[in-house]
Design a protein around this motif. Structure first.
Motif, mmCIF file in Angstrom:
data_model
loop_
_atom_site.group_PDB
_atom_site.id
_atom_site.type_symbol
_atom_site.label_atom_id
_atom_site.label_comp_id
_atom_site.label_asym_id
_atom_site.label_seq_id
_atom_site.Cartn_x
_atom_site.Cartn_y
_atom_site.Cartn_z
ATOM 1 N N LEU A 143 8.168 -10.658 14.675
ATOM 2 C CA LEU A 143 9.050 -10.017 15.065
ATOM 3 C C LEU A 143 9.543 -10.424 16.882
ATOM 4 C CD1 LEU A 143 8.418 -7.120 12.925
ATOM 5 C CD2 LEU A 143 9.668 -9.519 12.083
ATOM 6 N N HIS A 144 8.930 -10.940 17.622
ATOM 7 C CA HIS A 144 8.900 -11.268 18.583
ATOM 8 C C HIS A 144 9.249 -9.691 19.708
ATOM 9 C CE1 HIS A 144 9.427 -15.488 18.763
ATOM 10 N NE2 HIS A 144 10.323 -14.957 17.729
ATOM 11 N N GLY A 145 9.006 -8.333 18.982
ATOM 12 C CA GLY A 145 8.309 -6.918 19.207
ATOM 13 C C GLY A 145 9.322 -6.170 18.990
ATOM 14 N N ARG A 146 10.480 -6.602 18.053
ATOM 15 C CA ARG A 146 12.098 -6.089 17.865
ATOM 16 C C ARG A 146 12.090 -6.160 16.559
ATOM 17 N NH1 ARG A 146 16.337 -4.678 21.027
ATOM 18 N NH2 ARG A 146 15.710 -6.168 22.873
ATOM 19 N N GLY A 147 12.534 -4.936 15.721
ATOM 20 C CA GLY A 147 12.743 -5.367 14.235
ATOM 21 C C GLY A 147 11.888 -4.368 13.409
ATOM 22 N N THR A 148 12.448 -4.131 12.079
ATOM 23 C CA THR A 148 11.982 -2.809 11.041
ATOM 24 C C THR A 148 11.029 -3.742 10.109
ATOM 25 O OG1 THR A 148 13.589 -3.477 9.932
ATOM 26 C CG2 THR A 148 14.126 -2.384 11.567
ATOM 27 N N VAL A 149 9.280 -2.603 9.669
ATOM 28 C CA VAL A 149 8.431 -3.192 9.521
ATOM 29 C C VAL A 149 8.475 -1.358 8.528
ATOM 30 C CG1 VAL A 149 6.226 -2.838 9.617
ATOM 31 C CG2 VAL A 149 7.815 -4.033 11.019
ATOM 32 N N ALA A 171 -2.122 -0.161 17.264
ATOM 33 C CA ALA A 171 -1.142 -1.608 17.314
ATOM 34 C C ALA A 171 0.592 -1.441 17.120
ATOM 35 C CB ALA A 171 -1.020 -2.556 16.712
ATOM 36 N N LEU A 172 1.793 -0.578 16.590
ATOM 37 C CA LEU A 172 2.649 -0.344 17.144
ATOM 38 C C LEU A 172 2.886 0.534 18.212
ATOM 39 C CD1 LEU A 172 4.221 -0.488 13.359
ATOM 40 C CD2 LEU A 172 4.091 -2.459 14.849
ATOM 41 N N LYS A 173 2.586 1.061 18.599
ATOM 42 C CA LYS A 173 2.486 2.143 19.312
ATOM 43 C C LYS A 173 2.390 1.059 20.987
ATOM 44 C CE LYS A 173 0.184 5.852 17.958
ATOM 45 N NZ LYS A 173 -1.740 6.598 18.358
ATOM 46 N N ASN A 174 2.334 -0.239 20.648
ATOM 47 C CA ASN A 174 2.643 -0.699 22.097
ATOM 48 C C ASN A 174 3.624 -1.576 21.767
ATOM 49 O OD1 ASN A 174 -0.022 -0.274 22.856
ATOM 50 N ND2 ASN A 174 -0.987 -1.819 21.740
ATOM 51 N N ALA A 175 4.657 -1.974 20.800
ATOM 52 C CA ALA A 175 5.544 -2.241 20.324
ATOM 53 C C ALA A 175 7.087 -1.117 20.079
ATOM 54 C CB ALA A 175 5.910 -2.766 19.591
ATOM 55 N N PRO A 176 7.554 -0.217 21.018
ATOM 56 C CA PRO A 176 8.455 0.803 20.754
ATOM 57 C C PRO A 176 9.723 0.259 20.175
ATOM 58 C CG PRO A 176 8.198 0.571 23.054
ATOM 59 C CD PRO A 176 7.423 -0.166 22.339
ATOM 60 N N GLN A 177 9.851 -0.857 19.852
ATOM 61 C CA GLN A 177 11.519 -1.645 19.891
ATOM 62 C C GLN A 177 10.880 -2.304 18.300
ATOM 63 O OE1 GLN A 177 13.586 -4.052 22.125
ATOM 64 N NE2 GLN A 177 11.936 -3.046 24.084
ATOM 65 N N ILE A 178 9.804 -2.410 18.049
ATOM 66 C CA ILE A 178 9.873 -2.056 15.931
ATOM 67 C C ILE A 178 9.528 -0.861 15.767
ATOM 68 C CG2 ILE A 178 8.285 -2.797 14.703
ATOM 69 C CD1 ILE A 178 7.550 -5.070 16.045
ATOM 70 N N LYS A 179 10.577 -0.783 14.234
ATOM 71 C CA LYS A 179 10.189 0.523 14.073
ATOM 72 C C LYS A 179 9.951 0.307 12.769
ATOM 73 C CE LYS A 179 14.300 3.789 11.850
ATOM 74 N NZ LYS A 179 15.845 3.721 11.097
ATOM 75 N N LEU A 180 9.108 1.744 12.339
ATOM 76 C CA LEU A 180 8.690 1.286 10.901
ATOM 77 C C LEU A 180 9.552 2.875 9.842
ATOM 78 C CD1 LEU A 180 6.056 1.686 9.299
ATOM 79 C CD2 LEU A 180 4.999 3.149 10.197
ATOM 80 N N VAL A 181 9.652 1.824 9.342
ATOM 81 C CA VAL A 181 11.120 2.453 8.308
ATOM 82 C C VAL A 181 10.489 3.621 7.168
ATOM 83 C CG1 VAL A 181 12.944 0.502 8.782
ATOM 84 C CG2 VAL A 181 11.082 1.218 6.825
ATOM 85 N N ALA A 182 8.751 3.136 6.825
ATOM 86 C CA ALA A 182 8.440 4.511 5.971
ATOM 87 C C ALA A 182 7.017 3.414 5.659
ATOM 88 C CB ALA A 182 9.415 4.836 4.354
#
Length: 503
Positions: A143-149, A171-182
């Motif tokens: 996702l190139h460090g950006r998006g929703t999962v 792992a996602l803690k290192n990518a603040p611009q990736i949002k875990l929607v649920a």
């Protein structure tokens, strides 16, 4: 002869038993569920027994039911297994059954899923935390460090679900611009993945999802049915074969998967080491690998070739088993010394010849003259012995051959007369009872009563061989007044009851 024969039979069986030098181990396999991943592992477990033919496997599948798995483990233990391989459905609920098994002195191998019990002999599995973490890093890169999962977790309370989730979140803690929607709760099945995603989507229609991470490939494919083609999907398991994760990645249905090795053969190797007291590792972590579109085609080709060769090996083994079963008798004989084989055959031949000789003797007794039979004592004969002392011998003996022929004639003529007595025979021979007794005894070694009974039994034997008359009919036909007495006399004379003659 008979004793010698059975001695060599026992010796042969002893030699055969010596060929089974290896102990027979019974291993119980308690699977938490039944799916294509476990089908593959069970197949590999069976393949492992090809290299350890002293192992017998007993399988049980709990279908994701804690209570059922506990019952199945207890049942396996009660059946008398030597070792238990268990994939716990959940971390806590299966522990008491594992503890009971271990406390009974039965080694326990925990496979793939962990338990909070420390009462186990060995653990073998892959690093689920690392899988989740690596998959998280791949998703960040994708996702190139950006998006929703959207995440769909595995069965609640199971160690792979917990560890894969933890690794993914870290792992996602290192990518603040990736949002875990649920993070939705799944149970490893495609249907639950579909239903859970569909229900979430119904309540979040405005929420955009770039990528779905399923705790396994089936969960990710369930989500795909709900969300469609506009989203990327990643899973874990990476099975080869039709519908497996590697093929799904190759066909662009999944963005990536992660191979979780089954290695049933490695499980069997570990189990045998434990049972035979060999050194082994208490904790064994199996190698795993990320599957992407860059390597999926190559991995699939390699796995397909491996499966083809494995299938051929299985077919060869089955044919070999069938062939060996057919030659089992020859296999046994090969363990016998050459001298023992020859001697055993000699004993069999001699025993058979002895049996033929007995049959010939019996036939000879049927056709032989009544004068060559062994004496049979009776009350009437005892009375004759008493009369001998009271009477004087009179009349000279006729020529022996004429006398015997005449006596035979008299006996055979009246053989069916149950009232025939020694007095009747003496009268027919123009002799007194005592004279008849002495002459017959001197010439034949038997008394008139013995010869009469022997003649009746011989005639009975012939009738039994040549007709279908019943035993009772034969008894009355030869002058016996009671079938039971006839049977008694017949058995004393021939060593068998009348009914055995026709056999």
């Amino acid at each position: 002869m008979k004793k010698l024969f059975w001695t060599f039979i026992c010796f042969a069986l002893f030699l055969v038993s010596c060929t089974e030098r290896q102990a027979k181990y019974r291993i119980g396999i308690s699977q938490c569920s039944e799916d294509i991943w476990r089908d593959k592992q069970n197949y590999e477990l069976r393949m492992g027994t090809y290299f350890h033919n002293n192992v017998e496997l007993k399988f049980a599948a709990a279908h994701d039911n804690d209570e059922r798995q506990v019952q199945q483990i207890d049942s396996l233990v009660n059946e008398g297994i030597d070792l238990l391989i268990v994939a716990p459905n959940q971390v806590q609920t299966i522990s008491p059954a594992i503890d009971r098994t271990f406390d009974k002195g039965i080694p326990v191998i925990v496979s793939e899923r962990k338990t909070n019990s420390r009462k186990y002999t060995a653990f073998i599995g892959a690093d689920n935390y690392e899988m989740g973490r690596v998959m998280g890093e791949y998703i960040i890169s994708c996702l190139h460090g950006r998006g929703t999962v959207l995440e769909i977790k595995g069965l609640e309370g199971s160690s792979p679900a917990i560890e894969r989730h933890n690794g993914f979140i870290d792992a996602l803690k290192n990518a603040p611009q990736i949002k875990l929607v649920a993070s939705l709760q799944g149970d490893w099945t495609e249907n639950t993945g579909y239903e859970t995603t569909r229900q979430w989507l119904a309540n979040h229609q405005d929420e955009h999802v770039d990528l779905v991470f399923g705790a396994n490939d089936r969960t990710a494919m369930g989500a795909r049915k709900a969300l469609g083609n506009g989203v990327r999907y990643c899973g874990i398991d990476g099975l080869q074969g039709e519908g497996g994760g590697i093929q799904l990645v190759r066909d662009s249905l999944l963005e990536a998967s992660y191979i979780y090795p089954t290695h049933g053969d490695q499980l069997i190797d570990l189990a045998v080491k434990i049972l035979e007291g060999q050194p082994y590792e208490k904790e064994t972590m199996m190698m795993s690998a990320l599957v992407t579109r860059d390597n999926a085609k190559v991995l699939l080709m390699q796995n397909e070739e491996l499966m083809r060769q494995t299938h051929r090996l299985d077919q060869i083994h089955q044919k070999a088993d069938s062939y060996l079963r057919e030659l089992n008798t020859q296999y046994v004989i090969n363990w016998l010394a050459a001298g023992v084989i020859v001697l055993l055959l000699v004993v069999i031949v001699l025993s058979y010849l002895q049996h033929l000789r007995k049959l010939a003797i019996q036939r000879e007794r049927v056709t032989n003259t009544i004068w060559n039979m062994e004496p049979i004592t009776s009350v009437e004969e005892q009375q004759t012995h008493e009369d001998v002392d009271k009477e004087e011998e009179t009349n000279a003996s006729p020529v022996e051959g004429t006398f015997i022929s005449h006596f035979r004639e008299v006996v055979e003529t009246r053989l069916g007369d149950s009232d025939l007595s020694v007095d009747d025979l003496a009268s027919a021979m123009n002799l007194s009872r005592v004279q008849l007794y002495r002459k017959v005894k001197a010439m034949t070694g038997s008394s008139p009563v013995e010869l009469l009974r022997t003649a009746r039994l011989n005639r009975a034997y012939q009738i039994l061989l040549t007709t279908d008359k019943s035993v009772s009919e034969v008894a009355y036909a030869v002058g016996f007044t009671a079938p039971s007495y006839f049977t008694k006399c017949f058995k004393e004379a021939y060593g068998m009851v009348p009914g055995d003659v026709r056999k």
